[in-house]
Design a protein around this motif. Structure first.
Motif, short mmCIF file in Angstrom:
data_model
loop_
_atom_site.label_atom_id
_atom_site.label_comp_id
_atom_site.label_asym_id
_atom_site.label_seq_id
_atom_site.Cartn_x
_atom_site.Cartn_y
_atom_site.Cartn_z
N LEU A 170 52.65 47.98 16.03
CA LEU A 170 53.57 49.09 16.25
C LEU A 170 54.43 49.26 15.00
O LEU A 170 55.23 48.39 14.67
CB LEU A 170 54.47 48.82 17.45
CG LEU A 170 55.62 49.81 17.67
CD1 LEU A 170 55.09 51.20 17.97
CD2 LEU A 170 56.55 49.34 18.80
N TYR A 171 54.24 50.35 14.30
CA TYR A 171 55.02 50.65 13.10
C TYR A 171 56.03 51.74 13.44
O TYR A 171 55.66 52.84 13.85
CB TYR A 171 54.13 51.13 11.96
CG TYR A 171 53.12 50.13 11.46
CD1 TYR A 171 53.51 48.84 11.10
CD2 TYR A 171 51.77 50.46 11.35
CE1 TYR A 171 52.59 47.92 10.64
CE2 TYR A 171 50.85 49.54 10.89
CZ TYR A 171 51.27 48.27 10.54
OH TYR A 171 50.36 47.36 10.09
N VAL A 172 57.30 51.43 13.30
CA VAL A 172 58.36 52.42 13.51
C VAL A 172 58.66 53.14 12.21
O VAL A 172 59.00 54.33 12.20
CB VAL A 172 59.62 51.75 14.08
CG1 VAL A 172 60.79 52.74 14.17
CG2 VAL A 172 59.33 51.16 15.45
N ARG A 173 58.53 52.43 11.11
CA ARG A 173 58.77 53.02 9.80
C ARG A 173 57.44 53.17 9.07
O ARG A 173 56.71 52.20 8.88
CB ARG A 173 59.71 52.14 8.97
CG ARG A 173 59.93 52.66 7.56
CD ARG A 173 60.53 51.61 6.65
NE ARG A 173 61.94 51.42 6.91
CZ ARG A 173 62.51 50.23 7.01
NH1 ARG A 173 61.78 49.13 6.89
NH2 ARG A 173 63.80 50.12 7.24
N LEU A 221 53.12 41.78 10.84
CA LEU A 221 52.46 42.46 11.96
C LEU A 221 50.96 42.55 11.74
O LEU A 221 50.17 42.37 12.68
CB LEU A 221 53.04 43.86 12.14
CG LEU A 221 54.52 43.97 12.49
CD1 LEU A 221 54.88 45.42 12.81
CD2 LEU A 221 54.90 43.06 13.64
N TYR A 279 66.25 47.96 13.33
CA TYR A 279 65.54 48.46 14.50
C TYR A 279 66.47 48.31 15.69
O TYR A 279 67.05 47.23 15.90
CB TYR A 279 64.26 47.67 14.76
CG TYR A 279 63.24 47.74 13.64
CD1 TYR A 279 62.60 48.94 13.33
CD2 TYR A 279 62.91 46.61 12.90
CE1 TYR A 279 61.66 49.00 12.31
CE2 TYR A 279 61.96 46.66 11.89
CZ TYR A 279 61.35 47.86 11.60
OH TYR A 279 60.42 47.91 10.59
N CYS A 285 62.49 52.85 20.33
CA CYS A 285 63.00 52.13 19.17
C CYS A 285 63.31 53.12 18.04
O CYS A 285 62.50 54.00 17.75
CB CYS A 285 61.98 51.11 18.70
SG CYS A 285 62.51 50.16 17.26
N ASP A 300 56.13 44.17 22.66
CA ASP A 300 57.17 44.67 21.77
C ASP A 300 58.13 43.55 21.36
O ASP A 300 58.65 42.83 22.23
CB ASP A 300 57.97 45.79 22.44
CG ASP A 300 57.15 47.06 22.62
OD1 ASP A 300 55.99 47.07 22.19
OD2 ASP A 300 57.67 48.02 23.22
N GLY A 346 55.29 44.37 17.09
CA GLY A 346 56.26 45.05 16.24
C GLY A 346 57.32 45.74 17.08
O GLY A 346 57.28 45.67 18.32
N PRO A 347 58.26 46.37 16.40
CA PRO A 347 58.34 46.52 14.95
C PRO A 347 58.72 45.21 14.25
O PRO A 347 59.15 44.27 14.89
CB PRO A 347 59.42 47.58 14.78
CG PRO A 347 60.32 47.37 15.96
CD PRO A 347 59.40 47.00 17.09
N SER A 394 56.65 38.66 13.21
CA SER A 394 57.31 39.90 12.82
C SER A 394 58.56 39.69 11.98
O SER A 394 59.08 40.65 11.40
CB SER A 394 57.68 40.71 14.08
OG SER A 394 58.65 40.01 14.85
N ALA A 417 65.59 45.51 9.73
CA ALA A 417 64.41 46.23 9.27
C ALA A 417 64.32 46.26 7.75
O ALA A 417 63.46 46.94 7.19
CB ALA A 417 64.43 47.66 9.81
#
Length: 239
Positions: free
Chosen positions: A213-216, A71, A127, A144, A93, A64-65, A9, A121
């Motif tokens: 896991l995509y936060v953005r 990822l 993040y 997050c 995570d 992720g993130p 990551s 990030a």
């Protein structure tokens, strides 16, 4: 438990293998470069340990993130290996792995600690997520989020910070005691320590359900947005 863990990551590739007693580790260039080196690194650790992939109890990967390309690499390798060897997969995570690595370095025997994990990030953001350690168990205190460095405010004066943002955003983060800041990355060895409890709690999934896991959602800036970021950085830098 016999476990293989890996994280791609960040800009550092981390792989670790345990046979239940011993741990073998590898560190190298991550993110985009991990697509070339991850599988050879895994095969090398298996050879060192004298283990076959099918002998493992589960695969663990950082979901992720983090780096978009990294990822996707970790997820695709986890799915492929798990399908071939018929193994369960534990998506873990990356920010929890950051908190665990910092806890292990700071005070592995502590009864209670709280960490705010901070990972770069890119695109001028971090993040951010909070975790609490109590009586041998981690609890997630919030979801997050993405924050600009200057917008981050630690929740309490005794908050412990962990991550890789302290150099990248030096001068833009709030002043904080050095003793409360831990420059760490999400490591595969941290994931090995976290995995048994999470597997026992039923967090393993089939290979097809091992997803990033995509936060953005947005992973690139337009030319105009890059120009604005550059102009803002020039204004923020000391004259």
């Amino acid at each position: 438990m016999k476990l293989l863990a890996f994280d791609t990551s960040t800009d550092t590739l981390s792989v670790a293998l345990s046979d239940g007693d011993r741990v073998w580790q590898h560190t190298g260039p991550g993110a985009a470069q991990a697509s070339r080196t991850l599988i050879p690194s895994i095969l090398d650790l298996l050879a060192q340990a004298g283990l076959k992939l099918a002998e493992l109890d589960a695969l663990v990967f950082g979901r992720g993130p983090g780096s978009f390309t990294g990822l996707r690499t970790a997820c695709s390798v986890a799915q492929g290996l798990a399908l071939g060897a018929k193994l369960p997969v534990l998506p873990l995570d990356t920010l929890l792995a950051v908190a665990e690595e910092a806890r292990f370095l700071r005070q592995p025997d502590a009864d209670a600690l709280q960490f705010t994990a901070l990972l770069d990030a890119r695109m001028d953001e971090m993040y951010v997520q909070r975790f609490a350690w109590a009586h041998g168990t981690w609890a997630t205190l919030d979801t997050c989020t993405l924050r600009r460095p200057e917008d981050f405010v630690p929740p309490t004066s005794d908050t412990l910070l962990a991550g890789n943002v302290f150099t990248a955003y030096a001068g833009r983060l709030p002043a904080w005691p050095a003793a409360q800041c831990f420059d760490v990355l999400p490591t595969a060895s941290a994931m090995l320590r976290l995995a048994p409890a999470l597997l026992a709690a039923g967090h393993a999934v089939d290979a097809a359900a091992a997803l990033p896991l995509y936060v953005r959602d947005k992973v690139a800036l337009t030319a105009e947005e890059r120009a604005r970021v550059k102009a803002q950085a020039a204004l923020d830098s000391p004259s």
